[in-house]
Every structure is written in structure tokens, then in C-alpha cells.
Design an enzyme around this catalytic site. Structure first.
Site, mmCIF file in Angstrom:
data_model
loop_
_atom_site.group_PDB
_atom_site.id
_atom_site.type_symbol
_atom_site.label_atom_id
_atom_site.label_comp_id
_atom_site.label_asym_id
_atom_site.label_seq_id
_atom_site.Cartn_x
_atom_site.Cartn_y
_atom_site.Cartn_z
ATOM 1 N N LYS A 86 0.857 -1.198 0.000
ATOM 2 C CA LYS A 86 0.000 0.000 0.000
ATOM 3 C C LYS A 86 0.890 1.244 0.000
ATOM 4 O O LYS A 86 1.764 1.385 0.853
ATOM 5 C CB LYS A 86 -0.877 0.023 1.249
ATOM 6 C CG LYS A 86 -2.012 -0.979 1.228
ATOM 7 C CD LYS A 86 -2.783 -0.932 2.527
ATOM 8 C CE LYS A 86 -3.652 0.293 2.638
ATOM 9 N NZ LYS A 86 -4.433 0.286 3.911
ATOM 10 N N ILE A 87 0.608 2.128 -0.932
ATOM 11 C CA ILE A 87 1.436 3.327 -1.072
ATOM 12 C C ILE A 87 0.537 4.564 -1.158
ATOM 13 O O ILE A 87 -0.376 4.616 -1.998
ATOM 14 C CB ILE A 87 2.306 3.221 -2.351
ATOM 15 C CG1 ILE A 87 3.201 1.984 -2.261
ATOM 16 C CG2 ILE A 87 3.125 4.493 -2.564
ATOM 17 C CD1 ILE A 87 4.030 1.711 -3.490
#
Ligand code: E4P
Length: 223
Positions: A86-87
Site C-alpha cells: 500500500k502506497i
């Protein structure tokens, strides 16, 4: 629709994974810190509960694309199975999504508040985007409309990126984003339990049982 558990609580994850059609688990820094345990040990335990096939989402905290890429590779080296990174959709995050995509590392673009953030992340190679439905509503925006816009933009561009809608405070929001085009949702354990909880169902089931016991004289189907 695919349902993900938005929690790092191993007890709740084990329970829900036993009863519901769960596709995986999403975490973020706040969710992990809440468990007050060494985070890798925690993630490994979650992995052992859900198995290697189901997706486990782990968020980076780096501020530059290079730091984010390094963290992504570290997380993947520490965990087995299907791990999605997740970014956040900051500028460095968008660069990191492209760099990771070029190495076939799957990502989810998170902290999405606008359909255009999602659009850019999808064009950069993100596998998922996570619009924050309730947090958008709290800003007097309309989280469900943002999801609907993202779905429209993706279908017009034939982007294969999926919407993993996040941040919910009630079942109505989850229901509405599914109708608006979200393929997947990540939801807190307490809310997943409420997906099927309904007083009339409980009382109907009790009444069927009562009538059966009175009429047949047994509390089971066996004679
Ligand atoms: C999941 O990816 C998000 O981090 C999460 O759903 C945010 O939810 P919250 O707004 O309830 O903290």
C-alpha cells in the site's frame, strides 16, 4: 464483490476468516500500532491465519520513492504469500508505484480522496486504488460519488485497476459503493459482522425452530 478485513487483530481475523468469504486482510500504520506488538511477528501471524493465497496488504511509511521501494522489497522479503504494497498517493508514491510496477511488484494506491488521484495511480500501474469513503464524507464530500467517478474513468480508459473502497462507518456506505462500481471493499470486523445481522432473520429462525419442536416433538431433523 470481494471482502477484505481492515484490521490487524488476529483474534477477529481468525473468526471472520472462518465464517465469511474473506479475500484477505488490509493494514495501515494506525491499525498495526493498535495491536502493540512487533509488527513483523504480527503480520506473519496474520499470514498463517489466512494462508498464502489470500492477499495481505502492508503500507509503506517512506517519504521518497526510493525509500518506499526499499520498504516494499523488505516487506516482501519478510513475508510469504500474496503481499500487496500500500502506497499513499503523494507524488513520491506515484513514482514508487511506477518503479515497483516495472519490477512486477503489485501495489495499492491509498489515501485516495479524489477520482483523479485514483486515475493517475491506475495509469502508473497500481493494481488497486483505495478511496477513503467515510473520510471523504467527513469533509462534506461524497465518498460514494467519488467511487462512481473512479469506476467511470477506469471503464472509459479500459484500465484493469480495481477499486478497493475503504474507510466505512456503516453498512449503507459499503452497500452504496458496491452499487457504484467498487469491485472490492475493506471493512472493519465489527461492520463485517453487521452485513448479515438482521432482527427479522433472527426471529424468523427462532420461530421456525419453535414450530418444528412443537409439531415434530424434536429439536433436530433426525428421527
Ligand atoms: C484502509 O486501507 C484504510 O487505511 C482504512 O480503511 C481507513 O479507515 P478509517 O478512515 O476508518 O481509519
Amino acid at each position: 464483490m470481494r471482502i477484505y478485513i481492515d484490521s490487524a487483530n488476529t483474534k477477529q481475523i481468525a473468526h471472520l476468516n472462518e465464517y465469511f468469504p474473506i479475500a484477505g486482510v488490509t493494514t495501515n500504520p494506525s491499525i498495526i500500532v493498535k495491536e502493540n506488538r512487533p509488527y513483523l511477528e504480527l503480520l506473519k501471524e496474520i499470514r498463517s491465519i489466512i494462508g498464502d493465497q489470500k492477499e495481505l496488504f502492508v503500507q509503506t511509511i517512506g517519504s521518497t520513492a526510493e525509500e518506499i521501494v526499499k520498504e516494499a522489497k523488505y516487506i516482501r522479503s519478510q513475508l510469504t504469500g500474496n503481499v500487496i504494497i500500500k502506497i499513499p498517493v503523494i507524488k513520491e508514491g506515484i513514482k514508487a508505484i511506477q518503479l515497483l510496477d516495472s519490477e512486477n511488484i503489485q501495489t495499492l494506491a491509498t489515501t485516495v480522496y479524489t477520482s483523479f488521484q485514483a486515475y493517475v495511480a491506475a495509469m502508473s500501474g497500481a493494481k488497486y486504488v483505495a478511496p477513503y469513503v467515510n473520510r471523504i464524507d467527513n469533509l462534506t464530500g461524497n465518498g460514494v460519488n467519488v467511487v462512481a467517478e473512479i469506476a467511470k474513468l477506469f471503464s472509459h480508459s479500459e484500465l484493469s485497476c480495481e477499486i478497493l473502497a475503504a474507510s466505512f462507518k456503516n453498512v449503507q456506505q459499503v452497500h452504496d459503493v458496491c452499487l457504484a462500481g467498487a469491485q472490492t471493499v475493506t471493512v472493519a470486523p465489527e461492520l463485517i459482522e453487521k452485513f448479515i445481522a438482521f432482527p427479522s432473520t433472527e426471529s424468523d429462525v427462532a420461530e421456525f425452530k419453535r414450530q418444528w419442536e412443537n409439531g415434530i416433538g424434536s429439536s433436530s431433523l433426525y428421527s
